[in-house]
Motif scaffolding. Structure first.
Motif, PDB file in Angstrom:
ATOM      1  N   MET A 285       0.987  -1.390  -0.100  1.00 25.22           N
ATOM      2  CA  MET A 285      -0.214  -0.271  -0.159  1.00 25.22           C
ATOM      3  C   MET A 285       0.336   0.828   0.355  1.00 25.22           C
ATOM      4  SD  MET A 285      -3.237  -1.281   0.061  1.00 25.22           S
ATOM      5  CE  MET A 285      -4.456  -0.380   0.512  1.00 25.22           C
ATOM      6  N   HIS A 286       0.391   2.153  -1.041  1.00 22.23           N
ATOM      7  CA  HIS A 286       1.461   3.417  -1.112  1.00 22.23           C
ATOM      8  C   HIS A 286       0.608   4.567  -0.515  1.00 22.23           C
ATOM      9  CE1 HIS A 286       5.217   0.641  -2.014  1.00 22.23           C
ATOM     10  NE2 HIS A 286       3.818  -0.120  -2.994  1.00 22.23           N
ATOM     11  N   PRO A 287       0.424   5.135   0.264  1.00 24.31           N
ATOM     12  CA  PRO A 287      -0.281   7.112   0.317  1.00 24.31           C
ATOM     13  C   PRO A 287       0.520   7.513  -0.386  1.00 24.31           C
ATOM     14  CG  PRO A 287       1.554   6.412   2.114  1.00 24.31           C
ATOM     15  CD  PRO A 287       1.614   5.189   1.126  1.00 24.31           C
ATOM     16  N   VAL A 288      -1.031   8.513  -0.994  1.00 25.17           N
ATOM     17  CA  VAL A 288      -0.839   9.910  -1.859  1.00 25.17           C
ATOM     18  C   VAL A 288      -0.015  10.858  -1.492  1.00 25.17           C
ATOM     19  CG1 VAL A 288      -2.339  11.316  -3.593  1.00 25.17           C
ATOM     20  CG2 VAL A 288      -2.739   8.741  -3.273  1.00 25.17           C
ATOM     21  N   THR A 289       1.227  11.513  -1.680  1.00 24.98           N
ATOM     22  CA  THR A 289       1.400  12.585  -1.698  1.00 24.98           C
ATOM     23  C   THR A 289       0.969  14.132  -1.933  1.00 24.98           C
ATOM     24  OG1 THR A 289       4.241  11.623  -1.556  1.00 24.98           O
ATOM     25  CG2 THR A 289       2.990  14.460  -1.761  1.00 24.98           C
ATOM     26  N   ASP A 290       0.201  14.955  -1.386  1.00 25.58           N
ATOM     27  CA  ASP A 290      -0.256  15.939  -1.992  1.00 25.58           C
ATOM     28  C   ASP A 290       0.764  17.192  -2.805  1.00 25.58           C
ATOM     29  OD1 ASP A 290      -1.862  18.775  -2.605  1.00 25.58           O
ATOM     30  OD2 ASP A 290      -2.542  18.334  -0.503  1.00 25.58           O
ATOM     31  N   TRP A 291       0.623  17.017  -3.992  1.00 26.64           N
ATOM     32  CA  TRP A 291       2.096  17.780  -4.425  1.00 26.64           C
ATOM     33  C   TRP A 291       2.372  19.001  -4.605  1.00 26.64           C
ATOM     34  CZ3 TRP A 291       1.870  16.225 -10.981  1.00 26.64           C
ATOM     35  CH2 TRP A 291       1.609  15.092 -10.927  1.00 26.64           C
TER      36      TRP A 291
END
Length: 500
Positions: free
Chosen positions: A1-7
């Motif tokens: 599982m890879h969380p999303v980064t808020d670019w």
């Protein structure tokens, strides 16, 4: 599982005062900090309006900053951004809206009549017009509830043409959009110093993802233009000190013919890119004469769209090549039996990499047929030379690319065949120096009845987007057939190619 980064939040933290977006038509110039604040207010409004994770947010607008604001707002709350093709007719738009069922439709005043027609075909819970949208950006409070997201969560749905005539919704996850940006940065050398003008339609992957999202990921500047005008684009490229640009061959054809082209120095530009269709050698020559770097790329909505890299010096000696696979991209050329072909042999282009789409919205069978064992079967044909450089040679499908727009003949044929005076029709793309291909209808009328091309254009209007309506109508006594009785389009193209 890879969380999303808020670019956007990260960029606002790293380079808050750097200019992120410029909108030519309004003069708006936003730093990354200002851009992120606007997006946070928009995301807060969407959440309070009941837009939840997995909901669709549609936009009907000419090129504008709204595309990026809604894309990143959707990304913050787990919704899916769906840019609508403003060139579609009302029935085409209705099909897309009924397919994706957006929770909200944002639209500009220029599309008011289209939205009125659209709402008579389908129900959309929330409509947000231009003034309402501006009020949200200035008056709404910021998002206060962030949604945990994984990289496989969908971020956007971009509709592209289908071989049956119906558009297909290409699902792009956070993983796909992010990895296209990373892949482009690493392979093409995109940095925070890059400035790119965006004049390709932003409802297409070329306008949204080819350079726009990679440049923003790198911390550069995106300059958004509303409509293509060669003279004004040259002025914008010069005044905004743009460094890298992507246009389709039709745009380049008009660009090099503009009087300002001969006078412009383009001193800040390091690369001109062409995509969407094979580029004529005359365009290469025009840029070579001015000492400017010019090269081609290849991609599609389902993959990136960026897949190849070629050094500008190699582009000069290998005219027409798209180069070699990018850093995080694998390419195969496959024959009809699924075997890899040798150098200089033609095969179907298969693509693998973390930038691939997740599937087609509501079309599981089409997804299974296109994604096979982690490979995307593109339906396009290519060859590889002995040095490993790739060339696009054609399409297995009959898709026509005219001015960078995809046109599927079957859809146009269905409309023309519904005309009471038409007996048979074949729609093909004939070579054209300006448009790449010109949509051409070869027809047999009922009892050889006389009918004009202008009358048929009028008949198609409202049923098809303008770019899909044939520019040429050729009337014949009989269409050529194969031995099994099918219309022989190869013979038609061979017979009439000099006309286009």
């Amino acid at each position: 599982m890879h969380p999303v980064t808020d670019w956007l939040a990260v960029r606002a933290r790293l380079t808050p005062s750097k200019i992120a977006v410029v909108e030519v038509s309004s003069g708006i110039r936003l730093t990354y900090e200002q851009f992120n604040e606007r997006v946070n207010r928009l995301a807060g409004y969407l959440q309070r309006s009941g837009v939840s994770k997995g909901d669709r947010i549609a936009l009907l607008s000419p090129n504008s900053i709204r595309y990026l604001e809604l894309l990143f707002a959707a990304g913050k709350i787990g919704a899916m951004f769906v840019p609508l093709n403003g060139r579609f007719s009302i029935p085409e738009l209705a099909y897309v809206v009924n397919d994706c069922k957006p929770r909200i439709l944002v639209y500009t005043d220029s599309y008011q009549s289209a939205v009125s027609g659209l709402t008579s075909h389908t129900e959309i819970p929330i409509l947000l017009n231009e003034s309402g949208y501006q009020s949200v950006l200035t008056e709404s409070t910021e998002i206060n509830r962030f949604v945990p997201l994984e990289m496989e969560d969908p971020w956007a749905i971009i509709y592209t043409g289908g071989t049956t005539g119906y558009p297909k919704g290409v699902i792009l996850s956070h993983r796909a959009i992010t990895w296209n940006a990373i892949n482009t940065m690493v392979s093409w050398g995109i940095t925070e110093n890059d400035v790119t003008p965006v004049y390709l339609p932003m409802f297409h992957t070329g306008g949204l993802n080819a350079l726009t999202t990679p440049v923003l990921y790198a911390g550069g500047t995106v300059v958004i233009g509303k409509e293509f005008n060669a003279s004004s684009i040259i002025r914008v490229v010069e005044t905004e000190r743009c460094t890298i640009a992507l246009f389709v061959p039709t745009m380049y054809h008009m660009l090099i013919q503009a009087p300002e082209f001969a006078e412009a120095a383009f001193s800040s530009m390091h690369t001109f890119l062409s995509g969407g269709a094979p580029c004529p050698s005359s365009i290469y020559e025009a840029f070579r004469t001015k000492g400017l770097n010019f090269k081609e790329g290849y991609g599609l909505t389902e993959a990136g769209p960026n897949n190849f890299y070629i050094h500008p010096q190699d582009a000069k000696r290998k005219i027409g090549s798209v180069g070699v696979p990018m850093f995080h991209t694998d390419i195969r050329l496959v024959d009809s039996n699924g075997n890899d072909v040798s150098d200089e042999e033609t095969g179907e282009i298969w693509i693998a990499g973390p930038h691939l789409f997740s599937g087609y919205w509501n079309k599981p069978q089409a997804t299974v047929e296109t994604l096979v064992g982690g490979w995307l079967r593109t339906g396009d044909l290519g060859r590889r030379d002995e040095e490993g450089y790739y060339y696009i040679t054609g399409r297995k499908k009959e898709m026509i690319i005219t001015g960078g727009e995809n046109v599927y003949p079957l859809e146009v044929e269905h409309v023309l065949e519904s005309h009471p005076d038409i007996n048979e029709v074949a729609v093909v793309g004939l070579p054209d120096p300006k448009w790449g291909e010109v949509v051409t209808a070869v027809l047999v009328t009922v009892k050889h009845k006389r009918i004009s091309g202008e009358e048929l254009k009028t008949y198609c209007a409202g049923k098809l987007a303008g770019y899909k309506i044939p520019k040429l109508f050729l009337f014949v006594d009989e269409l050529p057939k194969t031995s099994v009785g099918k219309i022989d389009k190869k013979r038609i193209i061979g017979q009439y190619s000099k006309i286009g």
